[in-house]
Design a protein around this motif. Structure first.
Motif, PDB file in Angstrom:
ATOM      1  N   LYS A  60       0.846  -1.189   0.000  1.00  0.00           N
ATOM      2  CA  LYS A  60       0.000   0.000   0.000  1.00  0.00           C
ATOM      3  C   LYS A  60       0.885   1.244   0.000  1.00  0.00           C
ATOM      4  CE  LYS A  60      -4.058  -2.070   2.042  1.00  0.00           C
ATOM      5  NZ  LYS A  60      -4.778  -2.262   0.838  1.00  0.00           N
ATOM      6  N   VAL A  61       0.600   2.164  -0.933  1.00  0.00           N
ATOM      7  CA  VAL A  61       1.320   3.432  -1.045  1.00  0.00           C
ATOM      8  C   VAL A  61       0.304   4.539  -1.303  1.00  0.00           C
ATOM      9  CG1 VAL A  61       3.426   2.344  -1.946  1.00  0.00           C
ATOM     10  CG2 VAL A  61       1.704   3.187  -3.535  1.00  0.00           C
ATOM     11  N   ASN A  62       0.742   5.765  -1.143  1.00  0.00           N
ATOM     12  CA  ASN A  62      -0.109   6.899  -1.467  1.00  0.00           C
ATOM     13  C   ASN A  62       0.243   7.405  -2.864  1.00  0.00           C
ATOM     14  OD1 ASN A  62      -1.474   6.947   1.002  1.00  0.00           O
ATOM     15  ND2 ASN A  62       0.168   8.116   1.953  1.00  0.00           N
ATOM     16  N   ASP A  63      -0.785   7.601  -3.689  1.00  0.00           N
ATOM     17  CA  ASP A  63      -0.540   8.134  -5.027  1.00  0.00           C
ATOM     18  C   ASP A  63      -0.331   9.645  -4.941  1.00  0.00           C
ATOM     19  OD1 ASP A  63      -3.056   9.309  -4.841  1.00  0.00           O
ATOM     20  OD2 ASP A  63      -3.992   8.000  -6.327  1.00  0.00           O
ATOM     21  N   SER A  64      -0.165  10.294  -6.090  1.00  0.00           N
ATOM     22  CA  SER A  64       0.160  11.721  -6.119  1.00  0.00           C
ATOM     23  C   SER A  64      -0.931  12.596  -5.506  1.00  0.00           C
ATOM     24  CB  SER A  64       0.453  12.172  -7.551  1.00  0.00           C
ATOM     25  OG  SER A  64      -0.671  11.923  -8.380  1.00  0.00           O
ATOM     26  N   SER A  65      -2.156  12.089  -5.436  1.00  0.00           N
ATOM     27  CA  SER A  65      -3.243  12.862  -4.824  1.00  0.00           C
ATOM     28  C   SER A  65      -3.417  12.529  -3.340  1.00  0.00           C
ATOM     29  CB  SER A  65      -4.550  12.608  -5.574  1.00  0.00           C
ATOM     30  OG  SER A  65      -4.977  11.273  -5.387  1.00  0.00           O
ATOM     31  N   GLY A  66      -2.577  11.631  -2.824  1.00  0.00           N
ATOM     32  CA  GLY A  66      -2.656  11.262  -1.418  1.00  0.00           C
ATOM     33  C   GLY A  66      -3.559  10.071  -1.138  1.00  0.00           C
ATOM     34  N   GLU A  67      -4.197   9.543  -2.179  1.00  0.00           N
ATOM     35  CA  GLU A  67      -5.083   8.390  -2.011  1.00  0.00           C
ATOM     36  C   GLU A  67      -4.252   7.122  -1.854  1.00  0.00           C
ATOM     37  OE1 GLU A  67      -8.376   5.941  -4.624  1.00  0.00           O
ATOM     38  OE2 GLU A  67      -8.119   8.066  -5.016  1.00  0.00           O
ATOM     39  N   GLU A  68      -4.657   6.250  -0.919  1.00  0.00           N
ATOM     40  CA  GLU A  68      -3.946   4.995  -0.710  1.00  0.00           C
ATOM     41  C   GLU A  68      -4.329   4.002  -1.803  1.00  0.00           C
ATOM     42  OE1 GLU A  68      -2.852   3.015   3.258  1.00  0.00           O
ATOM     43  OE2 GLU A  68      -4.667   1.962   2.572  1.00  0.00           O
ATOM     44  N   ILE A  69      -3.314   3.428  -2.454  1.00  0.00           N
ATOM     45  CA  ILE A  69      -3.530   2.429  -3.506  1.00  0.00           C
ATOM     46  C   ILE A  69      -2.634   1.234  -3.238  1.00  0.00           C
ATOM     47  CG2 ILE A  69      -4.235   4.112  -5.264  1.00  0.00           C
ATOM     48  CD1 ILE A  69      -1.364   3.869  -6.432  1.00  0.00           C
TER      49      ILE A  69
END
Length: 86
Positions: A60-69
Motif C-alpha cells: 500500500k502506497v499513497n498516489d500523487s493525490s494522497g489516495e492509498e492504492i
C-alpha cells in the motif's frame, strides 16, 4: 520476493507476459499495476532465455493525490545494462 522466485543477479528482463521490455521503467510499470497476479517474466541468464513465474507482493502506497492504492513489488533493481547489450 525476487530471490525466492528465482531471479539472480545479472538477469536481464526481456519480456513480461509476452510484452517486450526495453528499459527498467517498463518492468516497474508492469509490476506495479499487477499486484497479486502471477507474471511470466523472460530473462536472459548466461546467454540463454529462462522464464520465471512470480507474483508481485501487494504494497500500500499513497498516489500523487494522497489516495492509498495497492501496487505490486518484486524487490529487483536495475543496473546500467539493457537487453540491447546482450
Amino acid at each position: 520476493v525476487a530471490e525466492k522466485s528465482g531471479f539472480k543477479q545479472g538477469d536481464v528482463v526481456v519480456s513480461i507476459d509476452g510484452n517486450n521490455i526495453d528499459q527498467f521503467a517498463d518492468v516497474e510499470m508492469y509490476v506495479t499495476t499487477h499486484p497479486n497476479i502471477e507474471l511470466s517474466i523472460s530473462v536472459i541468464r548466461n546467454g540463454e532465455i529462462e522464464v520465471i513465474k512470480v507474483v508481485p507482493q501487494p504494497v500500500k502506497v499513497n498516489d500523487s493525490s494522497g489516495e492509498e492504492i495497492e501496487v505490486g513489488k518484486l524487490g529487483i533493481g536495475s543496473n546500467k545494462f539493457t537487453k540491447k547489450d546482450y
